[in-house]
Write a protein that holds these residues in place. Sequence first.
Motif, PDB file in Angstrom:
ATOM      1  N   ILE A  85       0.840  -1.200   0.000  1.00 37.60           N
ATOM      2  CA  ILE A  85       0.000   0.000   0.000  1.00 37.60           C
ATOM      3  C   ILE A  85       0.875   1.250   0.000  1.00 37.60           C
ATOM      4  N   ARG A  86       1.910   1.233   0.816  1.00 32.08           N
ATOM      5  CA  ARG A  86       2.836   2.381   0.842  1.00 32.08           C
ATOM      6  C   ARG A  86       3.440   2.635  -0.528  1.00 32.08           C
ATOM      7  N   ARG A  87       3.865   1.545  -1.157  1.00 32.66           N
ATOM      8  CA  ARG A  87       4.536   1.655  -2.449  1.00 32.66           C
ATOM      9  C   ARG A  87       3.596   2.200  -3.527  1.00 32.66           C
ATOM     10  N   GLU A  88       2.352   1.731  -3.476  1.00 31.22           N
ATOM     11  CA  GLU A  88       1.441   2.050  -4.573  1.00 31.22           C
ATOM     12  C   GLU A  88       0.667   3.344  -4.373  1.00 31.22           C
ATOM     13  N   LYS A  89       0.379   3.678  -3.119  1.00 27.54           N
ATOM     14  CA  LYS A  89      -0.581   4.765  -2.889  1.00 27.54           C
ATOM     15  C   LYS A  89       0.024   6.008  -2.267  1.00 27.54           C
ATOM     16  N   ILE A  90       1.208   5.857  -1.634  1.00 30.95           N
ATOM     17  CA  ILE A  90       1.634   6.924  -0.748  1.00 30.95           C
ATOM     18  C   ILE A  90       3.036   7.415  -1.068  1.00 30.95           C
ATOM     19  N   GLY A  91       3.190   8.732  -1.055  1.00 28.36           N
ATOM     20  CA  GLY A  91       4.511   9.327  -1.201  1.00 28.36           C
ATOM     21  C   GLY A  91       4.862  10.060   0.082  1.00 28.36           C
ATOM     22  N   PHE A  92       6.039   9.800   0.619  1.00 30.16           N
ATOM     23  CA  PHE A  92       6.452  10.395   1.892  1.00 30.16           C
ATOM     24  C   PHE A  92       7.502  11.468   1.680  1.00 30.16           C
ATOM     25  N   VAL A  93       7.328  12.593   2.367  1.00 27.27           N
ATOM     26  CA  VAL A  93       8.363  13.624   2.404  1.00 27.27           C
ATOM     27  C   VAL A  93       8.576  13.992   3.865  1.00 27.27           C
ATOM     28  N   PHE A  94       9.771  13.696   4.374  1.00 27.93           N
ATOM     29  CA  PHE A  94      10.034  13.941   5.785  1.00 27.93           C
ATOM     30  C   PHE A  94      11.062  15.041   5.975  1.00 27.93           C
ATOM     31  N   GLN A  95      11.061  15.596   7.164  1.00 28.33           N
ATOM     32  CA  GLN A  95      11.971  16.698   7.494  1.00 28.33           C
ATOM     33  C   GLN A  95      13.439  16.278   7.380  1.00 28.33           C
ATOM     34  N   GLN A  96      13.713  15.072   7.827  1.00 26.59           N
ATOM     35  CA  GLN A  96      15.121  14.659   7.928  1.00 26.59           C
ATOM     36  C   GLN A  96      15.642  13.997   6.650  1.00 26.59           C
ATOM     37  N   PHE A  97      14.934  14.256   5.548  1.00 27.11           N
ATOM     38  CA  PHE A  97      15.366  13.874   4.199  1.00 27.11           C
ATOM     39  C   PHE A  97      15.442  12.368   3.938  1.00 27.11           C
ATOM     40  N   ASN A  98      16.243  11.618   4.708  1.00 29.21           N
ATOM     41  CA  ASN A  98      16.364  10.184   4.462  1.00 29.21           C
ATOM     42  C   ASN A  98      16.801   9.819   3.055  1.00 29.21           C
ATOM     43  N   LEU A  99      17.635  10.629   2.481  1.00 27.30           N
ATOM     44  CA  LEU A  99      18.199  10.243   1.186  1.00 27.30           C
ATOM     45  C   LEU A  99      19.397   9.328   1.440  1.00 27.30           C
ATOM     46  N   ILE A 100      19.694   8.476   0.465  1.00 28.83           N
ATOM     47  CA  ILE A 100      20.841   7.571   0.622  1.00 28.83           C
ATOM     48  C   ILE A 100      22.098   8.323   0.177  1.00 28.83           C
ATOM     49  N   PRO A 101      23.053   8.508   1.088  1.00 25.57           N
ATOM     50  CA  PRO A 101      24.204   9.376   0.805  1.00 25.57           C
ATOM     51  C   PRO A 101      25.060   8.925  -0.380  1.00 25.57           C
ATOM     52  N   ARG A 102      25.188   7.615  -0.565  1.00 25.15           N
ATOM     53  CA  ARG A 102      26.059   7.112  -1.635  1.00 25.15           C
ATOM     54  C   ARG A 102      25.449   7.280  -3.016  1.00 25.15           C
ATOM     55  N   LEU A 103      24.149   7.447  -3.060  1.00 29.71           N
ATOM     56  CA  LEU A 103      23.472   7.520  -4.355  1.00 29.71           C
ATOM     57  C   LEU A 103      23.312   8.962  -4.827  1.00 29.71           C
ATOM     58  N   THR A 104      23.354   9.145  -6.131  1.00 25.45           N
ATOM     59  CA  THR A 104      23.128  10.475  -6.708  1.00 25.45           C
ATOM     60  C   THR A 104      21.644  10.827  -6.593  1.00 25.45           C
ATOM     61  N   ALA A 105      21.340  12.085  -6.898  1.00 27.34           N
ATOM     62  CA  ALA A 105      19.942  12.539  -6.845  1.00 27.34           C
ATOM     63  C   ALA A 105      19.048  11.635  -7.689  1.00 27.34           C
ATOM     64  N   ILE A 106      19.476  11.395  -8.902  1.00 30.93           N
ATOM     65  CA  ILE A 106      18.605  10.602  -9.791  1.00 30.93           C
ATOM     66  C   ILE A 106      18.474   9.162  -9.295  1.00 30.93           C
ATOM     67  N   GLU A 107      19.556   8.616  -8.743  1.00 30.70           N
ATOM     68  CA  GLU A 107      19.477   7.241  -8.208  1.00 30.70           C
ATOM     69  C   GLU A 107      18.549   7.180  -6.988  1.00 30.70           C
ATOM     70  N   ASN A 108      18.601   8.208  -6.170  1.00 34.08           N
ATOM     71  CA  ASN A 108      17.688   8.260  -5.029  1.00 34.08           C
ATOM     72  C   ASN A 108      16.230   8.272  -5.497  1.00 34.08           C
ATOM     73  N   VAL A 109      15.974   9.043  -6.544  1.00 31.56           N
ATOM     74  CA  VAL A 109      14.601   9.135  -7.055  1.00 31.56           C
ATOM     75  C   VAL A 109      14.171   7.814  -7.691  1.00 31.56           C
ATOM     76  N   GLU A 110      15.139   7.118  -8.282  1.00 31.06           N
ATOM     77  CA  GLU A 110      14.831   5.827  -8.922  1.00 31.06           C
ATOM     78  C   GLU A 110      14.481   4.730  -7.919  1.00 31.06           C
ATOM     79  N   LEU A 111      15.004   4.851  -6.724  1.00 29.65           N
ATOM     80  CA  LEU A 111      14.950   3.731  -5.771  1.00 29.65           C
ATOM     81  C   LEU A 111      13.545   3.144  -5.519  1.00 29.65           C
ATOM     82  N   PRO A 112      12.556   3.975  -5.171  1.00 29.25           N
ATOM     83  CA  PRO A 112      11.223   3.393  -4.935  1.00 29.25           C
ATOM     84  C   PRO A 112      10.634   2.750  -6.197  1.00 29.25           C
ATOM     85  N   MET A 113      11.031   3.274  -7.340  1.00 30.82           N
ATOM     86  CA  MET A 113      10.535   2.667  -8.587  1.00 30.82           C
ATOM     87  C   MET A 113      11.206   1.323  -8.810  1.00 30.82           C
ATOM     88  N   TRP A 114      12.467   1.236  -8.400  1.00 34.77           N
ATOM     89  CA  TRP A 114      13.185  -0.052  -8.467  1.00 34.77           C
ATOM     90  C   TRP A 114      12.468  -1.083  -7.591  1.00 34.77           C
TER      91      TRP A 114
END
Length: 225
Positions: A85-114
């Motif tokens: 349900i989270r994957r299909e219906k919901i997009g999360f944006v949190f204060q503390q970012f939670n981006l993966i440091p090793r990945l580039t911007a585009i790779e971070n954006v790709e991740l949930p689609m992966w």
Amino acid sequence: MKGLDIVRLEGVEKTYLMDRVKVPALRGINLSIEKGDYVSIMGPSGSGKSTLMNLIGALDRPTKGRVFIEGRDISKLSDNSLARIRREKIGFVFQQFNLIPRLTAIENVELPMWFAGVPKVQRVKRAAELLKLVGLGDRMKHRPTELSGGERQRVCIARALGNDPEIILADEPTGNLDTKSGEGIMRILEELNERGKTIVLVTHEREFGKRANTIIKIRDGRIVG
Ligand SMILES: Nc1ncnc2c1ncn2[C@@H]1O[C@H](COP(=O)(O)OP(=O)(O)OP(=O)(O)O)[C@@H](O)[C@H]1O
Ligand SMILES: [Mg+2]
């Protein structure tokens, strides 16, 4: 109208257990959010806002009561079903970012689609489009540490949109940002709302909170207005 509610909470309670001590975080929440609504949740620190967001976002289950997403009761679903349900219906944006440091911007954006099984070519194309949408077309190869706070938050928004979610949950998305970057993030969220997405925003900033169509005030785990 009931049929139009994308999110509904009935008698929801959430009690955390800490070393056998019960910490009541939500004490009987009834709430309906219509599809396409723009809702802000405001209240003091510790009042239960993030707890509420976690329940709406299928990150957690209530101790008591029921949570419906698009009419489906999700309060007792398995972890796998909740993840879906989270994957299909919901997009999360949190204060503390939670981006993966090793990945580039585009790779971070790709991740949930992966995770959702979107093929590489399609994923890269969509991730690039989303980064352009949030004004980061020229920052795609940057890693999180090579971006400003506002830019990182925009990457998070792009990432949240990958699987085209109906509901976007933003928990203090502007909390770490200066006024101008914060305004930029608010604009993006509001444009998404204009395109029909349901937005739920937690914010401490009154000026931002007041811009929503529906304002929910919460105090000590209860809705007070
Ligand atoms: N995982 C947890 N385990 C135990 N207690 C928790 C947990 N998460 C939150 N709490 C408690 O539940 C209450 C509500 O917390 P919550 O994070 O929902 O507040 P909040 O309104 O989001 O606050 P803030 O504005 O500071 O982010 C607080 O008293 C908090 O200490
Ligand atoms: Mg919080």
